[in-house]
Design an enzyme around this catalytic site. Structure first.
Site, PDB file in Angstrom:
ATOM      1  N   ASP A 125      12.757  62.114 -38.131  1.00  0.00           N
ATOM      2  CA  ASP A 125      11.111  62.406 -37.764  1.00  0.00           C
ATOM      3  C   ASP A 125      10.773  62.461 -38.982  1.00  0.00           C
ATOM      4  O   ASP A 125       9.652  62.401 -39.390  1.00  0.00           O
ATOM      5  CB  ASP A 125      11.062  63.643 -36.967  1.00  0.00           C
ATOM      6  N   LYS A 133      10.967  66.728 -21.938  1.00  0.00           N
ATOM      7  CA  LYS A 133      10.712  65.532 -22.651  1.00  0.00           C
ATOM      8  C   LYS A 133      12.251  65.310 -22.668  1.00  0.00           C
ATOM      9  O   LYS A 133      13.152  66.139 -23.267  1.00  0.00           O
ATOM     10  CB  LYS A 133      10.434  65.710 -24.020  1.00  0.00           C
ATOM     11  N   GLU A 179      13.368  57.834 -17.677  1.00  0.00           N
ATOM     12  CA  GLU A 179      14.562  58.053 -18.411  1.00  0.00           C
ATOM     13  C   GLU A 179      15.577  58.082 -17.965  1.00  0.00           C
ATOM     14  O   GLU A 179      15.862  59.097 -16.879  1.00  0.00           O
ATOM     15  CB  GLU A 179      14.022  59.325 -19.223  1.00  0.00           C
ATOM     16  N   LYS A 182       7.890  68.666 -30.111  1.00  0.00           N
ATOM     17  CA  LYS A 182       9.363  68.517 -30.266  1.00  0.00           C
ATOM     18  C   LYS A 182       9.681  69.929 -30.381  1.00  0.00           C
ATOM     19  O   LYS A 182       9.296  70.815 -30.915  1.00  0.00           O
ATOM     20  CB  LYS A 182       9.641  67.945 -31.438  1.00  0.00           C
ATOM     21  N   CYS A 203      52.703  75.192 -40.061  1.00  0.00           N
ATOM     22  CA  CYS A 203      51.482  75.980 -39.532  1.00  0.00           C
ATOM     23  C   CYS A 203      51.017  76.798 -40.656  1.00  0.00           C
ATOM     24  O   CYS A 203      51.995  77.634 -41.245  1.00  0.00           O
ATOM     25  CB  CYS A 203      52.146  77.002 -38.344  1.00  0.00           C
ATOM     26  N   CYS A 231      52.137  80.752 -39.744  1.00  0.00           N
ATOM     27  CA  CYS A 231      53.624  81.314 -39.651  1.00  0.00           C
ATOM     28  C   CYS A 231      54.634  80.392 -40.254  1.00  0.00           C
ATOM     29  O   CYS A 231      55.962  80.571 -40.477  1.00  0.00           O
ATOM     30  CB  CYS A 231      54.055  81.384 -38.225  1.00  0.00           C
ATOM     31  N   CYS A 267      51.378  74.173 -33.549  1.00  0.00           N
ATOM     32  CA  CYS A 267      52.433  75.123 -34.292  1.00  0.00           C
ATOM     33  C   CYS A 267      53.673  75.286 -33.372  1.00  0.00           C
ATOM     34  O   CYS A 267      53.534  75.537 -32.114  1.00  0.00           O
ATOM     35  CB  CYS A 267      51.862  76.238 -34.579  1.00  0.00           C
TER      36      CYS A 267
HETATM   37  C1  9MJ Z   1      10.477  61.505 -21.634  1.00  0.00           C
HETATM   38  N1  9MJ Z   1      11.115  60.797 -22.796  1.00  0.00           N
HETATM   39  O1  9MJ Z   1      10.901  62.569 -21.086  1.00  0.00           O
HETATM   40  C2  9MJ Z   1       7.247  60.001 -21.530  1.00  0.00           C
HETATM   41  N2  9MJ Z   1       9.022  61.375 -21.384  1.00  0.00           N
HETATM   42  O2  9MJ Z   1       5.155  58.859 -21.342  1.00  0.00           O
HETATM   43  C3  9MJ Z   1       8.365  61.691 -20.714  1.00  0.00           C
HETATM   44  N3  9MJ Z   1       8.585  59.940 -22.083  1.00  0.00           N
HETATM   45  C4  9MJ Z   1       6.503  58.748 -21.866  1.00  0.00           C
HETATM   46  N4  9MJ Z   1       7.008  60.921 -20.751  1.00  0.00           N
HETATM   47  C5  9MJ Z   1       4.527  57.620 -21.854  1.00  0.00           C
HETATM   48  N5  9MJ Z   1       8.228  62.734 -19.967  1.00  0.00           N
HETATM   49  C6  9MJ Z   1       5.517  57.229 -22.781  1.00  0.00           C
HETATM   50  C7  9MJ Z   1       6.529  57.986 -22.718  1.00  0.00           C
END
Ligand code: 9MJ
Length: 686
Positions: free
Chosen positions: A41, A123, A181, A322, A424, A427, A442
């Site tokens: 990132d 997320k 996901e 994040k 060990c 000991c 040991c």
């Molecule tokens: C994840 N990774 O949980 C999106 N995402 O929405 C959620 N990814 C996403 N939304 C549009 N909760 C593109 C990606």
């Protein structure tokens, strides 16, 4: 941290783009990242900032202009009818407010900012996929790939139980693409890695890699064996049907159609409420059964989303917020060897202190010497360290020196790898690795002060004998001064001796003696757990107590009988059996009983006589119609039987379903009693 000042913006852009492409490849193609997400990132943010300052240098192939990822070779390609986008990231409430401002500015006067509806959701850190349903049937599953073209993983997604093969309810469009996901819940991930580690196999760096690596298996049988699940967070192409005007209403429909949707998704009004909702998700983070790396904030109304549109790789109507990283980079100052309660010698990396997910970490486990060698961790290395939930922090991998050279540091000469100790460190007893095991141990047993100390700490701990106030420092003193040599001596402590120890006095000594006295009355389950038998955790100890009811019955049980206890397999059974065959363990038990340790009888325990199939060996063969193999096994075990795989002289009964194989022939030859499914059901009824 900052860029090399002599570098021109163009040169720096090139460096950043090259590095990001390299890490994209490691992450998306190899499922084996070299650096934590937070480092990535940072590189990405730097590139974005630099391009903002020099827009004339932006090229269409810059990582900022496209969704990362490349479809893997070996899978058929799927062209997405609607691009699968990724998300832009923010890291602070200021950045979130700026996102909101951009949304409001673009939408203009028609929308009142403070009443704008957002949806806030977890997320998930997994693998994005798209599922296409035609007439309500699952027709295709595809990964995101580069956003335009993904991999066809239809056979693989069909093995994921959370994904319905047919939609329920009614009213679905003729064609419906849903997006979500795929991920692996934390506990399942830990168990899978634990197994791999014990077998000396490669472990996955984190649940995301495990999910990606499991889904992108050409052989769907492998995928089927992995504990994957899915939550939805959007849709793609839709034909032949009308969808609601908002995302929140769409999710209600998804649920009705049997599609998996998180129950943590919230609708809110205005960005302040959205921020509150994000904060709430962050407080829940450590308690969730899966990892989340942030929250996603999305404009709810579909017409507003259309007006906002998207830029290169991400929609303008959504943003990721994040959370602090659960994996960060730090330096290994040295490697220590710790000796555990069962003598396991564990290499532990001493670290330059670093905050991981909000907690300062100074040590991280390397698990065992085999794993340390595989990861090739040495003193001085930069490593990435991961801490999730209440799991012990661990070293994930060494970060290649050149992976970080872009942002920091110079190269250093690595020392030789640390050799596996032959003795060990505490000991000096010989260290051995039993055949087929990953862990070096040991051999000193309770002669080893480290093992003895760990055994006393475990014995006194809250979930074992629960001796309040008997902490590590006090145990250290008691052992070092020779006041105790085993846990039995705890029940013969003298007030004057305890009162004379450092940081103790008459009052603390009285309290400790009271706590010791109170611990005399316990339960059989706690007592068995407190003994510290290898592989016997709290729930196994309780299972043994419930099953046998008395200590004598546990101690006398043979291995076969021990294996009849639910969740006790051959390994645990032989550990328990061997433990009670050691004279010194018997001595400790006798000593504790003589010192007045007691417990009430376990009510409703399963005694030999009460079970119709107690201790009998039963084999199942052929296909059963009315229940699965697993259920049949569990039901037989509940009757006291031991269900084994092959027929022998010792087999008491063969349960024979449809199309039996050679087992039936063998059972007939040996004169073993054979019953069919109907007779089996009658037996279960009894
Ligand atoms: C994840 N990774 O949980 C999106 N995402 O929405 C959620 N990814 C996403 N939304 C549009 N909760 C593109 C990606």
């Amino acid at each position: 941290m900052a860029a090399n000042r002599s570098e021109s913006p163009q040169a720096r852009l090139n460096t950043l783009r090259r590095r990001i492409r390299h890490h994209d490849h490691c992450y998306y193609v190899e499922d084996a990242p070299e650096i934590p997400d937070a480092e990535y990132d940072r590189l990405f943010s730097e590139l974005k900032r630099l391009e903002e300052r020099h827009p004339e240098l932006i090229t269409p192939d810059s990582p900022t202009q496209r969704v990362s990822g490349t479809p893997l070779e070996g899978f058929s390609k799927v062209e997405h009818r609607q691009a699968m986008l990724s998300l832009d990231n923010t890291f602070s409430s200021e950045e979130l407010a700026a996102f909101h401002q951009r949304v409001v500015d673009r939408l203009g006067a028609k929308v009142a900012g403070d009443s704008l509806s957002y949806v806030v959701e977890p997320k998930l850190d997994g693998l994005a996929i798209s599922l296409r349903y035609e007439q309500g049937r699952l027709i295709q599953g595809a990964t995101r790939g580069d956003g335009r073209v993904g991999e066809d993983v239809t056979a693989q997604v069909r093995t994921i139980r959370a994904i319905p093969l047919r939609l329920g309810g009614e009213g679905w469009p003729t064609t419906l693409e849903v997006r979500g996901e795929v991920f692996m819940p934390t506990e399942a991930f830990e168990q899978m890695n634990e197994k791999a580690r014990a077998a000396g196999e490669k472990v996955f760096a984190n649940p995301r890699n495990a999910a990606a690596g499991s889904l992108r298996q050409l052989d769907p049988k492998v995928t089927a064996s992995r504990p994957l699940t899915l939550l939805l967070h959007g849709w793609g192409a839709v034909d032949g049907g009308v969808m609601p005007d908002s995302y929140s209403e769409t999710l209600v429909l998804f649920r009705r159609w049997g599609l998996p949707v998180s129950d943590l998704i919230r609708s809110v009004q205005g960005i302040d409420a959205a921020q509150k909702s994000v904060n709430h998700l962050e407080t829940l983070r450590q308690t969730l059964p899966y990892e989340i790396d942030g929250a996603v904030i999305k404009v709810d109304r579909v017409d507003l989303r259309a007006r906002l549109g998207y830029v290169a790789r991400a929609p303008r109507w959504a943003i990721a917020y994040k959370f602090p990283a659960q994996e960060v980079v730090t330096r290994v100052q040295g490697i220590d060897v710790q000796v555990g309660r069962t003598g396991a010698l564990t290499p532990v990396a001493r670290l330059e202190p670093v905050t991981v997910g909000g907690v300062v970490v100074t040590n991280a486990t390397l698990h065992n010497f085999g794993e340390m060698r595989r990861k090739d961790v040495r003193a001085g290395d930069r490593v990435s360290v991961r801490r999730a939930g209440d799991v012990i922090p661990e070293v994930v991998r060494v970060v290649p020196q050149d992976a970080l050279a872009a942002t920091e540091g110079t190269l250093f000469q690595r020392p030789d790898p640390m050799a596996e100790p032959e003795r060990c460190p505490v000991c000096d007893s010989r260290a051995t690795r039993p055949e087929g095991e990953a862990v070096l141990r040991c051999t000193g047993g309770l002669v080893c002060p480290a093992q003895r100390k760990a055994a006393v700490i475990h014995f006194a701990s809250r979930r074992a004998m629960n001796i309040d106030g008997l902490g590590t420092k006090l145990i250290d003193q008691l052992l070092a001064k020779g006041v105790i040599t085993s846990v039995v001596d705890l029940y013969h402590l003298e007030h004057a001796v305890v009162a004379s120890l450092e940081r103790m006095g008459s009052k603390s000594a009285t309290n400790l003696l009271h706590a010791v006295a109170a611990s005399r009355t316990t339960t059989l389950g706690r007592f068995l757990f407190a003994l510290g038998i290898r592989e016997v955790g709290e729930s196994t100890a309780q299972g043994l107590a419930r099953y046998f009811g008395t200590l004598d019955a546990v101690m006398e049980a043979d291995r076969e009988r021990l294996e009849s206890v639910p969740d006790v397999g051959p390994v645990v059974a032989s550990r328990v059996w061997a433990f009670f065959r050691e004279a010194h363990n018997r001595q400790v038990i006798d000593g504790l009983l003589a010192a007045g340790v007691v417990w009430p009888d376990v009510e409703g325990s399963v005694s030999e006589e009460s079970l119709p199939l107690a201790g009998q060996s039963v084999v199942i063969t052929g296909t059963l119609e009315s229940l699965t193999r697993r259920d049949a096994k569990a039901r037989l075990e509940a009757l006291g039987a031991r269900v084994v795989g092959s027929v022998s002289k010792k087999t008491a009964l063969l349960v024979c379903g449809a199309s039996p194989g050679s087992k039936r022939t063998k059972a007939e030859a040996l004169g073993v009693e054979i019953i069919d499914e109907a007779a089996f059901l009658v037996l279960l009824e009894r």
